[in-house]
Design a protein around this motif. Structure first.
Motif, PDB file in Angstrom:
ATOM      1  N   MET A   1      16.321 -28.132  71.760  1.00 46.60           N
ATOM      2  CA  MET A   1      14.953 -27.795  71.364  1.00 46.60           C
ATOM      3  C   MET A   1      15.001 -27.021  70.059  1.00 46.60           C
ATOM      4  SD  MET A   1      12.079 -26.150  73.814  1.00 46.60           S
ATOM      5  CE  MET A   1      10.382 -26.354  73.379  1.00 46.60           C
ATOM      6  N   ARG A   2      14.337 -27.510  69.028  1.00 46.46           N
ATOM      7  CA  ARG A   2      14.383 -26.866  67.725  1.00 46.46           C
ATOM      8  C   ARG A   2      13.653 -25.531  67.737  1.00 46.46           C
ATOM      9  NH1 ARG A   2      15.814 -29.528  62.913  1.00 46.46           N
ATOM     10  NH2 ARG A   2      16.249 -31.736  63.152  1.00 46.46           N
ATOM     11  N   ASN A   3      13.987 -24.721  66.771  1.00 48.64           N
ATOM     12  CA  ASN A   3      13.358 -23.400  66.658  1.00 48.64           C
ATOM     13  C   ASN A   3      12.013 -23.534  65.940  1.00 48.64           C
ATOM     14  OD1 ASN A   3      12.798 -20.741  66.609  1.00 48.64           O
ATOM     15  ND2 ASN A   3      14.550 -20.128  65.389  1.00 48.64           N
ATOM     16  N   ARG A   4      11.178 -24.347  66.542  1.00 47.35           N
ATOM     17  CA  ARG A   4       9.827 -24.557  66.019  1.00 47.35           C
ATOM     18  C   ARG A   4       9.030 -25.252  67.102  1.00 47.35           C
ATOM     19  NH1 ARG A   4       9.460 -29.983  64.533  1.00 47.35           N
ATOM     20  NH2 ARG A   4      11.420 -31.046  64.141  1.00 47.35           N
ATOM     21  N   ASN A   5       7.719 -25.219  66.971  1.00 44.94           N
ATOM     22  CA  ASN A   5       6.887 -25.918  67.942  1.00 44.94           C
ATOM     23  C   ASN A   5       6.958 -27.403  67.645  1.00 44.94           C
ATOM     24  OD1 ASN A   5       6.039 -23.516  69.095  1.00 44.94           O
ATOM     25  ND2 ASN A   5       4.348 -23.298  67.658  1.00 44.94           N
TER      26      ASN A   5
ATOM     27  N   ALA B   1      18.314 -35.677  72.541  1.00 51.99           N
ATOM     28  CA  ALA B   1      17.825 -34.307  72.591  1.00 51.99           C
ATOM     29  C   ALA B   1      16.325 -34.293  72.339  1.00 51.99           C
ATOM     30  CB  ALA B   1      18.566 -33.453  71.563  1.00 51.99           C
ATOM     31  N   SER B   2      15.733 -33.082  72.331  1.00 56.16           N
ATOM     32  CA  SER B   2      14.273 -32.979  72.213  1.00 56.16           C
ATOM     33  C   SER B   2      13.796 -33.118  70.771  1.00 56.16           C
ATOM     34  CB  SER B   2      13.808 -31.642  72.791  1.00 56.16           C
ATOM     35  OG  SER B   2      14.325 -30.563  72.021  1.00 56.16           O
ATOM     36  N   PHE B   3      14.694 -33.453  69.870  1.00 53.31           N
ATOM     37  CA  PHE B   3      14.317 -33.623  68.465  1.00 53.31           C
ATOM     38  C   PHE B   3      15.093 -34.805  67.909  1.00 53.31           C
ATOM     39  CE2 PHE B   3      17.789 -30.651  68.922  1.00 53.31           C
ATOM     40  CZ  PHE B   3      18.737 -31.100  68.010  1.00 53.31           C
ATOM     41  N   ASP B   4      14.738 -35.243  66.729  1.00 52.11           N
ATOM     42  CA  ASP B   4      15.396 -36.376  66.084  1.00 52.11           C
ATOM     43  C   ASP B   4      16.767 -35.940  65.578  1.00 52.11           C
ATOM     44  OD1 ASP B   4      16.247 -38.535  64.651  1.00 52.11           O
ATOM     45  OD2 ASP B   4      14.411 -38.776  63.483  1.00 52.11           O
ATOM     46  N   CYS B   5      17.819 -36.460  66.196  1.00 45.62           N
ATOM     47  CA  CYS B   5      19.164 -36.031  65.835  1.00 45.62           C
ATOM     48  C   CYS B   5      19.562 -36.452  64.415  1.00 45.62           C
ATOM     49  CB  CYS B   5      20.174 -36.569  66.849  1.00 45.62           C
ATOM     50  SG  CYS B   5      20.159 -35.642  68.403  1.00 45.62           S
ATOM     51  N   GLN B   6      18.858 -37.407  63.858  1.00 48.31           N
ATOM     52  CA  GLN B   6      19.152 -37.777  62.477  1.00 48.31           C
ATOM     53  C   GLN B   6      18.810 -36.647  61.516  1.00 48.31           C
ATOM     54  OE1 GLN B   6      17.155 -41.472  61.656  1.00 48.31           O
ATOM     55  NE2 GLN B   6      18.633 -42.679  62.823  1.00 48.31           N
ATOM     56  N   ASN B   7      17.972 -35.720  61.986  1.00 53.27           N
ATOM     57  CA  ASN B   7      17.570 -34.580  61.150  1.00 53.27           C
ATOM     58  C   ASN B   7      18.255 -33.286  61.567  1.00 53.27           C
ATOM     59  OD1 ASN B   7      15.762 -36.225  59.692  1.00 53.27           O
ATOM     60  ND2 ASN B   7      14.174 -35.936  61.249  1.00 53.27           N
ATOM     61  N   ALA B   8      19.279 -33.381  62.418  1.00 54.06           N
ATOM     62  CA  ALA B   8      20.000 -32.172  62.841  1.00 54.06           C
ATOM     63  C   ALA B   8      20.614 -31.494  61.618  1.00 54.06           C
ATOM     64  CB  ALA B   8      21.079 -32.529  63.850  1.00 54.06           C
TER      65      ALA B   8
ATOM     66  N   ARG C   1      23.592 -29.911  65.836  1.00 54.40           N
ATOM     67  CA  ARG C   1      24.604 -30.973  65.849  1.00 54.40           C
ATOM     68  C   ARG C   1      25.362 -30.988  67.163  1.00 54.40           C
ATOM     69  NH1 ARG C   1      24.794 -29.513  60.277  1.00 54.40           N
ATOM     70  NH2 ARG C   1      26.371 -27.903  60.657  1.00 54.40           N
ATOM     71  N   ALA C   2      25.614 -29.811  67.724  1.00 48.83           N
ATOM     72  CA  ALA C   2      26.295 -29.744  69.025  1.00 48.83           C
ATOM     73  C   ALA C   2      25.411 -30.329  70.127  1.00 48.83           C
ATOM     74  CB  ALA C   2      26.655 -28.296  69.348  1.00 48.83           C
ATOM     75  N   LEU C   3      24.114 -30.052  70.069  1.00 47.14           N
ATOM     76  CA  LEU C   3      23.192 -30.586  71.061  1.00 47.14           C
ATOM     77  C   LEU C   3      23.161 -32.111  71.021  1.00 47.14           C
ATOM     78  CD1 LEU C   3      20.144 -28.147  70.701  1.00 47.14           C
ATOM     79  CD2 LEU C   3      21.897 -28.134  72.473  1.00 47.14           C
ATOM     80  N   CYS C   4      23.288 -32.661  69.848  1.00 44.55           N
ATOM     81  CA  CYS C   4      23.242 -34.113  69.697  1.00 44.55           C
ATOM     82  C   CYS C   4      24.571 -34.781  70.045  1.00 44.55           C
ATOM     83  CB  CYS C   4      22.851 -34.483  68.262  1.00 44.55           C
ATOM     84  SG  CYS C   4      21.153 -34.044  67.839  1.00 44.55           S
ATOM     85  N   ALA C   5      25.666 -34.076  69.831  1.00 46.65           N
ATOM     86  CA  ALA C   5      26.985 -34.682  70.001  1.00 46.65           C
ATOM     87  C   ALA C   5      27.466 -34.661  71.444  1.00 46.65           C
ATOM     88  CB  ALA C   5      28.004 -33.966  69.115  1.00 46.65           C
TER      89      ALA C   5
ATOM     90  N   SER D   1      22.712 -32.518  75.266  1.00 46.37           N
ATOM     91  CA  SER D   1      21.564 -33.311  74.840  1.00 46.37           C
ATOM     92  C   SER D   1      20.580 -33.493  75.986  1.00 46.37           C
ATOM     93  CB  SER D   1      22.047 -34.671  74.327  1.00 46.37           C
ATOM     94  OG  SER D   1      20.990 -35.420  73.790  1.00 46.37           O
ATOM     95  N   ALA D   2      21.107 -33.805  77.177  1.00 46.89           N
ATOM     96  CA  ALA D   2      20.237 -33.971  78.336  1.00 46.89           C
ATOM     97  C   ALA D   2      19.550 -32.666  78.709  1.00 46.89           C
ATOM     98  CB  ALA D   2      21.060 -34.488  79.526  1.00 46.89           C
ATOM     99  N   LEU D   3      20.307 -31.577  78.683  1.00 44.42           N
ATOM    100  CA  LEU D   3      19.713 -30.281  79.012  1.00 44.42           C
ATOM    101  C   LEU D   3      18.619 -29.907  78.023  1.00 44.42           C
ATOM    102  CD1 LEU D   3      22.938 -28.279  79.961  1.00 44.42           C
ATOM    103  CD2 LEU D   3      21.029 -28.813  81.503  1.00 44.42           C
ATOM    104  N   ASP D   4      18.867 -30.166  76.746  1.00 43.96           N
ATOM    105  CA  ASP D   4      17.877 -29.802  75.727  1.00 43.96           C
ATOM    106  C   ASP D   4      16.592 -30.606  75.908  1.00 43.96           C
ATOM    107  OD1 ASP D   4      17.281 -28.356  73.134  1.00 43.96           O
ATOM    108  OD2 ASP D   4      16.979 -30.432  72.528  1.00 43.96           O
ATOM    109  N   SER D   5      16.722 -31.894  76.194  1.00 44.28           N
ATOM    110  CA  SER D   5      15.515 -32.697  76.401  1.00 44.28           C
ATOM    111  C   SER D   5      14.805 -32.298  77.684  1.00 44.28           C
ATOM    112  CB  SER D   5      15.874 -34.184  76.441  1.00 44.28           C
ATOM    113  OG  SER D   5      15.690 -34.778  75.184  1.00 44.28           O
ATOM    114  N   THR D   6      15.574 -31.968  78.717  1.00 47.27           N
ATOM    115  CA  THR D   6      14.964 -31.501  79.953  1.00 47.27           C
ATOM    116  C   THR D   6      14.173 -30.221  79.700  1.00 47.27           C
ATOM    117  OG1 THR D   6      16.819 -32.414  81.204  1.00 47.27           O
ATOM    118  CG2 THR D   6      15.408 -30.842  82.343  1.00 47.27           C
TER     119      THR D   6
END
Length: 410
Positions: A1-5, A39-46, A52-56, A61-66
């Motif tokens: 989850m990114r540090n933004r809404n 993950a909960s954000f577009d990993c192409q913009n990590a 990058r760790a959340l995407c890799a 990645s599953a936890l972040d999207s959950t």
């Protein structure tokens, strides 16, 4: 989850399904086969080491999207002052998360417990009775031993018992013993005895020597998931079992598909497609070309129609989560499908203008699917063309068979 809404992407609309599930949440839990980027954000913009760790890492990645799913649901359902409090706590937690550092090995070790606990904390805001158990279930592909320990904390819960049976069968490293599995299975069967119809279906399936033991045990799990009523509370409780499809393959697709031939099949716990492939324009055009005919056929098909709908949902899931299955079918010439559409002999059930729309969409649907298979699943060009043609063929054939059987046609 990114540090933004951030508002997560909406799920794909699925016709004929009563549940409103979060497709992007279900898809992310498709187990070890889940691609980086769930993950909960577009990993192409990590852009940071944490992102990058959340995407890799599949589990991160599953936890972040959950977490993203729970956070959005809580923000939608809480009162304004509660939302502001949650937003403040989330910002504080993000600062703690981002302080995990940069070194890959220590970063992952730091992030895992933080994310797991945060998923439970936020999930309990909207599903206080089930968030912790669902978090344990979701961790099965990544930490089966810890999941088994967690499930043991629910000795009287029939769903937890079904998952202990699953762990013994499919995750021997979990440490669930034969004795535990046998006791849990008796517990599940005792619970199932309160509903004669599924119990009788299960008993018939278990006695059928042609049915694999994997499918039998997965069917038992499916029935317990249905009893847990995720489908009735989809606005609060999203599916967490979706990894079984990529991990158990055909046995899972067979076990979770149409079973009852009645309205019960409308609650078959089939997860959303892993990717919004079917939202792309050619697929939308193809879908709209048969929608009216399918709707008319549905009026004549009785409650058995829900079995067909479940089959269609299963195909969409299989196409996006296990597309190599479509390479097993013998390659059929693309022209054969076009000829079926041209030869349709009932103008009332499927008018010419809509058949022409379907014909115009067939090749673009194959092309967009082929491109997607190469980009997302690493198919060779030849493999992608073959699988794409088969996906399109099965998708349309299912609907044409349904129309033909219930209205008229070929």
């Amino acid at each position: 989850m990114r540090n933004r809404n951030k508002t997560p992407k909406a799920s794909m609309a699925r016709p004929f399904s009563p549940r409103v599930s979060l497709g992007w949440f279900a898809g992310l839990l498709l187990g070890a086969g889940t691609p980086a980027g769930a993950a909960s954000f577009d990993c192409q913009n990590a852009s940071t080491s944490v992102e990058r760790a959340l995407c890799a890492d599949a589990e991160l990645s599953a936890l972040d999207s959950t977490l993203g799913a729970h956070y959005e649901r809580a923000m939608a359902n809480l009162e304004p002052d509660q939302r502001e409090a949650l937003r403040s706590r989330q910002r504080a937690w993000l600062h703690i998360r981002d302080a995990c550092g940069d070194a890959r090995q220590t970063l992952v070790a730091c992030l895992q417990p933080l994310l797991r606990q945060r998923v439970i904390d936020v999930g309990q805001l909207t599903q206080p009775d089930t968030a912790a158990l669902d978090a344990i279930i979701a961790s099965i592909p990544y930490r089966p031993t810890e999941a088994a320990e967690g499930l043991r904390r629910y000795p009287t819960n029939e769903l937890a018992a079904a998952w202990r049976v699953y762990l013994h069968r499919f995750e021997p490293a979990s440490g669930v013993t034969q004795g535990e599995a046998d006791g849990s299975r008796r517990q599940v069967l005792a619970a199932l005895a309160s509903d004669d119809y599924p119990r009788s279906l299960f008993d018939d399936l278990e006695r059928d020597q042609s049915v694999s033991r994997d499918r039998v045990e997965l069917t038992l799990l499916r029935m317990m998931i249905e009893r847990a009523e995720y489908a009735f509370f989809a606005d609060q409780r999203a599916y967490v079992h979706c990894f079984v499809f990529s991990r158990q393959g055909d046995a899972a697709y067979d076990a979770f598909g149409p079973l009852y031939g009645s309205t019960r099949d409308s609650f078959a716990p089939i997860c959303e497609p892993l990717d919004p492939l079917f939202e792309q324009a050619p697929w939308q055009q193809l879908s709209s070309s048969v929608d009216e005919a399918v709707s008319a056929a549905s009026e004549n098909s009785g409650t058995v129609r829900f079995a067909s709908y479940a089959d269609w949902n299963l195909l969409a899931l299989r196409a996006t989560s296990s597309p190599r299955a479509f390479l097993k079918a013998p390659a059929a010439p693309a022209q054969a499908l076009e000829q079926i559409v041209r030869d349709w002999n009932d103008e009332t059930s499927w008018p010419t203008t809509l058949r022409q729309q379907a014909l115009a969409a067939l090749e673009p649907a194959r092309q967009v699917t082929s491109t997607w298979l190469q980009h997302e699943h690493g198919f060779s060009a030849d493999e992608a063309q073959q699988a794409a043609a088969e996906i399109v063929r099965q998708w349309l054939s299912q609907r044409l068979d349904f129309i033909s059987e219930n209205v008229g046609g070929e």
